[in-house]
Scaffold this motif. Structure first.
Motif, PDB file in Angstrom:
ATOM      1  N   PRO A   1       0.825  -1.211   0.000  1.00 23.33           N
ATOM      2  CA  PRO A   1       0.000   0.000   0.000  1.00 23.33           C
ATOM      3  C   PRO A   1       0.862   1.266   0.000  1.00 23.33           C
ATOM      4  O   PRO A   1       2.040   1.223   0.374  1.00 23.33           O
ATOM      5  CB  PRO A   1      -0.796  -0.124   1.304  1.00 23.33           C
ATOM      6  CG  PRO A   1       0.077  -0.954   2.198  1.00 23.33           C
ATOM      7  CD  PRO A   1       0.766  -1.922   1.288  1.00 23.33           C
ATOM      8  N   LEU A   2       0.267   2.350  -0.398  1.00 23.96           N
ATOM      9  CA  LEU A   2       0.920   3.662  -0.393  1.00 23.96           C
ATOM     10  C   LEU A   2      -0.057   4.695   0.168  1.00 23.96           C
ATOM     11  O   LEU A   2      -1.274   4.531   0.020  1.00 23.96           O
ATOM     12  CB  LEU A   2       1.335   4.058  -1.818  1.00 23.96           C
ATOM     13  CG  LEU A   2       2.440   3.219  -2.478  1.00 23.96           C
ATOM     14  CD1 LEU A   2       2.560   3.592  -3.949  1.00 23.96           C
ATOM     15  CD2 LEU A   2       3.759   3.397  -1.753  1.00 23.96           C
TER      16      LEU A   2
ATOM     17  N   SER B   1      10.169  -2.032   0.377  1.00 26.81           N
ATOM     18  CA  SER B   1      10.094  -2.490  -1.006  1.00 26.81           C
ATOM     19  C   SER B   1       9.678  -3.959  -1.036  1.00 26.81           C
ATOM     20  O   SER B   1       9.544  -4.600   0.002  1.00 26.81           O
ATOM     21  CB  SER B   1      11.454  -2.315  -1.690  1.00 26.81           C
ATOM     22  OG  SER B   1      12.451  -3.047  -1.004  1.00 26.81           O
ATOM     23  N   GLY B   2       9.491  -4.474  -2.241  1.00 25.85           N
ATOM     24  CA  GLY B   2       9.120  -5.877  -2.396  1.00 25.85           C
ATOM     25  C   GLY B   2       7.620  -6.080  -2.339  1.00 25.85           C
ATOM     26  O   GLY B   2       6.839  -5.139  -2.167  1.00 25.85           O
TER      27      GLY B   2
ATOM     28  N   ASN C   1       1.491   1.400   7.474  1.00 22.89           N
ATOM     29  CA  ASN C   1       0.972   1.264   6.109  1.00 22.89           C
ATOM     30  C   ASN C   1       1.983   0.665   5.131  1.00 22.89           C
ATOM     31  O   ASN C   1       2.055   1.071   3.973  1.00 22.89           O
ATOM     32  CB  ASN C   1       0.484   2.615   5.560  1.00 22.89           C
ATOM     33  CG  ASN C   1      -0.581   2.437   4.492  1.00 22.89           C
ATOM     34  OD1 ASN C   1      -1.475   1.617   4.634  1.00 22.89           O
ATOM     35  ND2 ASN C   1      -0.499   3.226   3.427  1.00 22.89           N
ATOM     36  N   VAL C   2       2.713  -0.350   5.603  1.00 17.00           N
ATOM     37  CA  VAL C   2       3.587  -1.085   4.692  1.00 17.00           C
ATOM     38  C   VAL C   2       2.965  -2.427   4.303  1.00 17.00           C
ATOM     39  O   VAL C   2       3.514  -3.151   3.479  1.00 17.00           O
ATOM     40  CB  VAL C   2       4.990  -1.305   5.300  1.00 17.00           C
ATOM     41  CG1 VAL C   2       5.704   0.022   5.461  1.00 17.00           C
ATOM     42  CG2 VAL C   2       4.906  -2.043   6.626  1.00 17.00           C
ATOM     43  N   HIS C   3       1.811  -2.732   4.920  1.00 13.69           N
ATOM     44  CA  HIS C   3       1.086  -3.953   4.578  1.00 13.69           C
ATOM     45  C   HIS C   3      -0.413  -3.704   4.598  1.00 13.69           C
ATOM     46  O   HIS C   3      -0.906  -2.918   5.405  1.00 13.69           O
ATOM     47  CB  HIS C   3       1.401  -5.089   5.556  1.00 13.69           C
ATOM     48  CG  HIS C   3       2.673  -5.808   5.258  1.00 13.69           C
ATOM     49  ND1 HIS C   3       2.830  -6.617   4.154  1.00 13.69           N
ATOM     50  CD2 HIS C   3       3.861  -5.830   5.916  1.00 13.69           C
ATOM     51  CE1 HIS C   3       4.058  -7.104   4.152  1.00 13.69           C
ATOM     52  NE2 HIS C   3       4.704  -6.647   5.206  1.00 13.69           N
TER      53      HIS C   3
END
Length: 211
Positions: A114-115, A122-123, A177-179
């Motif tokens: 998500p952004l 990354s990834g 908010n990286v997942h």
């Protein structure tokens, strides 16, 4: 097979079915996946400077650097006391299940993160590697603490702290908010299933010999 083992096997079957549903839903861009992600984000992402600082620090406890260092220290301790079965249990859960299997599924599903992110990552995102590590590493430590620590009050404190980390680390990944939340649910269900499988492979816990 007693009722406890039957319930454990049932829980693994249900966890794997949920993981499969999540995988199919993510890969097919199902609308219920988006709805579930939005609902959970709205609950967890209540931002404040204090919460930012707290979750930034918590998320490091499921990261590669910390978990490798912790695994090396624990491996040395288990090797010193000749607990080789427990050592194998730890290494397989951390390196093979939380490491290799996670990356294998990520490359198969190829779900973007998500952004925007509060911490750049990354990834691919599915399943959450931090969540897999939280379940498999700290779940392993809970089992080993139950086997090796004889003083009940100390054992209960340690297990309680490890259980809290197993909850907070996955939440931190949603907060920063990286997942997607569904990445977290996938990590929990797959991680739990692999943890139970590992206990059977190494005969760890229950009535098994602890070494």
């Amino acid at each position: 097979m007693n009722i406890k083992h039957k319930l454990q096997y049932l829980s693994v079957v249900l966890a794997l079915l949920l993981f499969l549903c999540l995988t199919v839903g993510v890969m097919s861009n199902a609308t219920w996946i988006d709805s579930l992600n939005r609902l959970v984000r709205n609950i967890i992402q209540q931002r404040s400077p204090l919460a930012d600082s707290f979750f930034f620090n918590v998320t490091q406890l499921g990261g590669v650097t910390f978990t490798i260092l912790l695994t090396i220290i624990l491996s040395a301790i288990l090797g010193y006391y000749h607990h080789y079965r427990q050592l194998g249990f730890l290494i397989v859960n951390v390196l093979f299940f939380a490491g290799f299997i996670t990356q294998l599924v990520k490359r198969f599903v190829q779900n973007p993160r998500p952004l925007p992110q509060l911490i750049p990552e990354s990834g691919f995102s599915f399943p959450s590697g931090h969540t897999m590590m939280a379940v498999l590493l700290y779940g392993t430590l809970i089992i080993l603490a139950h086997i090796n620590i004889k003083q009940q009050h100390i054992r209960n404190i340690i297990i309680g702290l490890l259980a809290i980390l197993m909850v907070l680390i996955p939440i931190s990944r949603i907060y920063i908010n990286v997942h997607h939340p569904t990445d977290i649910f996938a990590g929990v269900t797959l991680g739990y299933s692999l943890l139970v499988l590992s206990t059977k492979i190494f005969h760890i816990g229950g009535t098994y010999d602890s070494k």
